[in-house]
Design a protein around this motif. Structure first.
Motif, PDB file in Angstrom:
ATOM      1  N   ILE A   1      -9.454   1.280  -3.665  1.00  0.00           N
ATOM      2  CA  ILE A   1      -9.015   2.312  -2.735  1.00  0.00           C
ATOM      3  C   ILE A   1     -10.236   3.118  -2.312  1.00  0.00           C
ATOM      4  N   GLY A   2     -10.458   3.216  -1.005  1.00  0.00           N
ATOM      5  CA  GLY A   2     -11.619   3.919  -0.481  1.00  0.00           C
ATOM      6  C   GLY A   2     -11.566   5.411  -0.742  1.00  0.00           C
ATOM      7  N   MET A   3     -12.680   5.953  -1.213  1.00  0.00           N
ATOM      8  CA  MET A   3     -12.788   7.392  -1.488  1.00  0.00           C
ATOM      9  C   MET A   3     -13.824   8.062  -0.588  1.00  0.00           C
ATOM     10  N   SER A   4     -14.891   7.351  -0.223  1.00  0.00           N
ATOM     11  CA  SER A   4     -15.940   7.907   0.629  1.00  0.00           C
ATOM     12  C   SER A   4     -15.432   8.032   2.055  1.00  0.00           C
ATOM     13  N   GLU A   5     -16.111   8.853   2.838  1.00  0.00           N
ATOM     14  CA  GLU A   5     -15.682   9.120   4.211  1.00  0.00           C
ATOM     15  C   GLU A   5     -15.540   7.848   5.041  1.00  0.00           C
ATOM     16  N   GLU A   6     -16.461   6.880   4.862  1.00  0.00           N
ATOM     17  CA  GLU A   6     -16.432   5.654   5.662  1.00  0.00           C
ATOM     18  C   GLU A   6     -15.176   4.827   5.421  1.00  0.00           C
ATOM     19  N   VAL A   7     -14.622   4.909   4.223  1.00  0.00           N
ATOM     20  CA  VAL A   7     -13.496   4.047   3.842  1.00  0.00           C
ATOM     21  C   VAL A   7     -12.306   4.834   3.301  1.00  0.00           C
ATOM     22  N   LYS A   8     -12.315   6.138   3.465  1.00  0.00           N
ATOM     23  CA  LYS A   8     -11.293   7.006   2.863  1.00  0.00           C
ATOM     24  C   LYS A   8      -9.878   6.542   3.226  1.00  0.00           C
ATOM     25  N   GLY A   9      -9.079   6.308   2.192  1.00  0.00           N
ATOM     26  CA  GLY A   9      -7.688   5.928   2.378  1.00  0.00           C
ATOM     27  C   GLY A   9      -7.452   4.449   2.611  1.00  0.00           C
ATOM     28  N   LYS A  10      -8.512   3.673   2.848  1.00  0.00           N
ATOM     29  CA  LYS A  10      -8.327   2.235   3.061  1.00  0.00           C
ATOM     30  C   LYS A  10      -8.057   1.566   1.715  1.00  0.00           C
ATOM     31  N   VAL A  11      -7.183   0.566   1.735  1.00  0.00           N
ATOM     32  CA  VAL A  11      -6.852  -0.180   0.526  1.00  0.00           C
ATOM     33  C   VAL A  11      -7.315  -1.621   0.720  1.00  0.00           C
ATOM     34  N   PHE A  12      -8.120  -2.095  -0.227  1.00  0.00           N
ATOM     35  CA  PHE A  12      -8.641  -3.456  -0.194  1.00  0.00           C
ATOM     36  C   PHE A  12      -8.011  -4.230  -1.349  1.00  0.00           C
ATOM     37  N   ASN A  13      -7.104  -5.144  -1.045  1.00  0.00           N
ATOM     38  CA  ASN A  13      -6.439  -5.953  -2.072  1.00  0.00           C
ATOM     39  C   ASN A  13      -7.394  -7.019  -2.580  1.00  0.00           C
ATOM     40  N   LEU A  14      -7.433  -7.170  -3.884  1.00  0.00           N
ATOM     41  CA  LEU A  14      -8.288  -8.173  -4.526  1.00  0.00           C
ATOM     42  C   LEU A  14      -7.427  -9.396  -4.827  1.00  0.00           C
ATOM     43  N   THR A  15      -7.293 -10.287  -3.843  1.00  0.00           N
ATOM     44  CA  THR A  15      -6.409 -11.443  -3.960  1.00  0.00           C
ATOM     45  C   THR A  15      -7.132 -12.699  -4.420  1.00  0.00           C
ATOM     46  N   ARG A  16      -8.451 -12.704  -4.392  1.00  0.00           N
ATOM     47  CA  ARG A  16      -9.244 -13.888  -4.769  1.00  0.00           C
ATOM     48  C   ARG A  16      -9.685 -13.787  -6.225  1.00  0.00           C
ATOM     49  N   ASP A  17     -10.074 -14.935  -6.774  1.00  0.00           N
ATOM     50  CA  ASP A  17     -10.639 -14.933  -8.123  1.00  0.00           C
ATOM     51  C   ASP A  17     -12.029 -14.305  -8.121  1.00  0.00           C
ATOM     52  N   GLU A  18     -12.759 -14.467  -7.004  1.00  0.00           N
ATOM     53  CA  GLU A  18     -14.073 -13.848  -6.842  1.00  0.00           C
ATOM     54  C   GLU A  18     -14.125 -13.210  -5.466  1.00  0.00           C
TER      55      GLU A  18
END
Length: 169
Positions: free
Chosen positions: A5-22
């Motif tokens: 979950i983005g915390m910095s201003e550039e990514v604040k509020g964005k959610v990045f799902n980790l769907t891959r093994d890598e």
């Protein structure tokens, strides 16, 4: 499902799902998770899934990767509420795995997530931001006096010039 979950201003509020093994995180378009920030290297770090555990590893980045303030030099296990810093970009790791009070190294997990109910607002004053302290307001009076004296001298010089030019005729 695990996510960052983005915390910095550039990514604040964005959610990045980790769907891959890598999942490779970096600035390149080929990255699985692209972060368009100057402090992020082309191939910055990688999040690896092993069963229901997640690990982060730096990929030789210029500005480093940190997990809860510690430099990532080897694979470090991530737990819910961990703060991942990719260069200057901050992300919170979250997953279905229950959070533990301490890590294997004995350090307490002190990262806290606070969810804001509304839009953020800027502070009433930005004076406390600068590491050099606030500007001295008392020096502005001295500048006004100096400007006034220079202006008066310019006016007197102009009057003297006109008097000399008219007086010579």
């Amino acid at each position: 499902m695990a996510q960052l979950i983005g915390m910095s201003e550039e990514v604040k509020g964005k959610v990045f799902n980790l769907t891959r093994d890598e999942t490779v995180i970096g600035r390149r378009k080929e990255s699985n998770l692209m972060l368009d920030a100057t402090s992020v290297s082309g191939r910055h770090c990688m999040v690896r899934k092993d069963g229901n555990k997640y690990f982060v590893r730096d990929l030789g980045s210029t500005n480093g990767t940190r997990l809860n303030g510690r430099d990532v030099n080897v694979d470090l296990r991530m737990r819910p509420k961990d703060l991942l810093q990719v260069g200057a970009v901050e992300l919170i790791f979250d997953s279905d795995e229950p959070a533990e009070e301490t890590h294997e190294d004995g350090l307490a997990n002190t990262t806290r997530i606070e969810i804001a109910t509304g839009p953020g607002s800027k502070p009433a004053s930005f004076e406390s931001i600068s590491p050099f302290g606030s500007r001295q307001k008392s020096s502005s009076a001295i500048w006004w006096i100096i400007i006034g004296v220079i202006g008066l001298l310019a006016v007197l010089g102009a009057v003297a010039f006109v008097y000399l030019v008219l007086g010579m005729k």
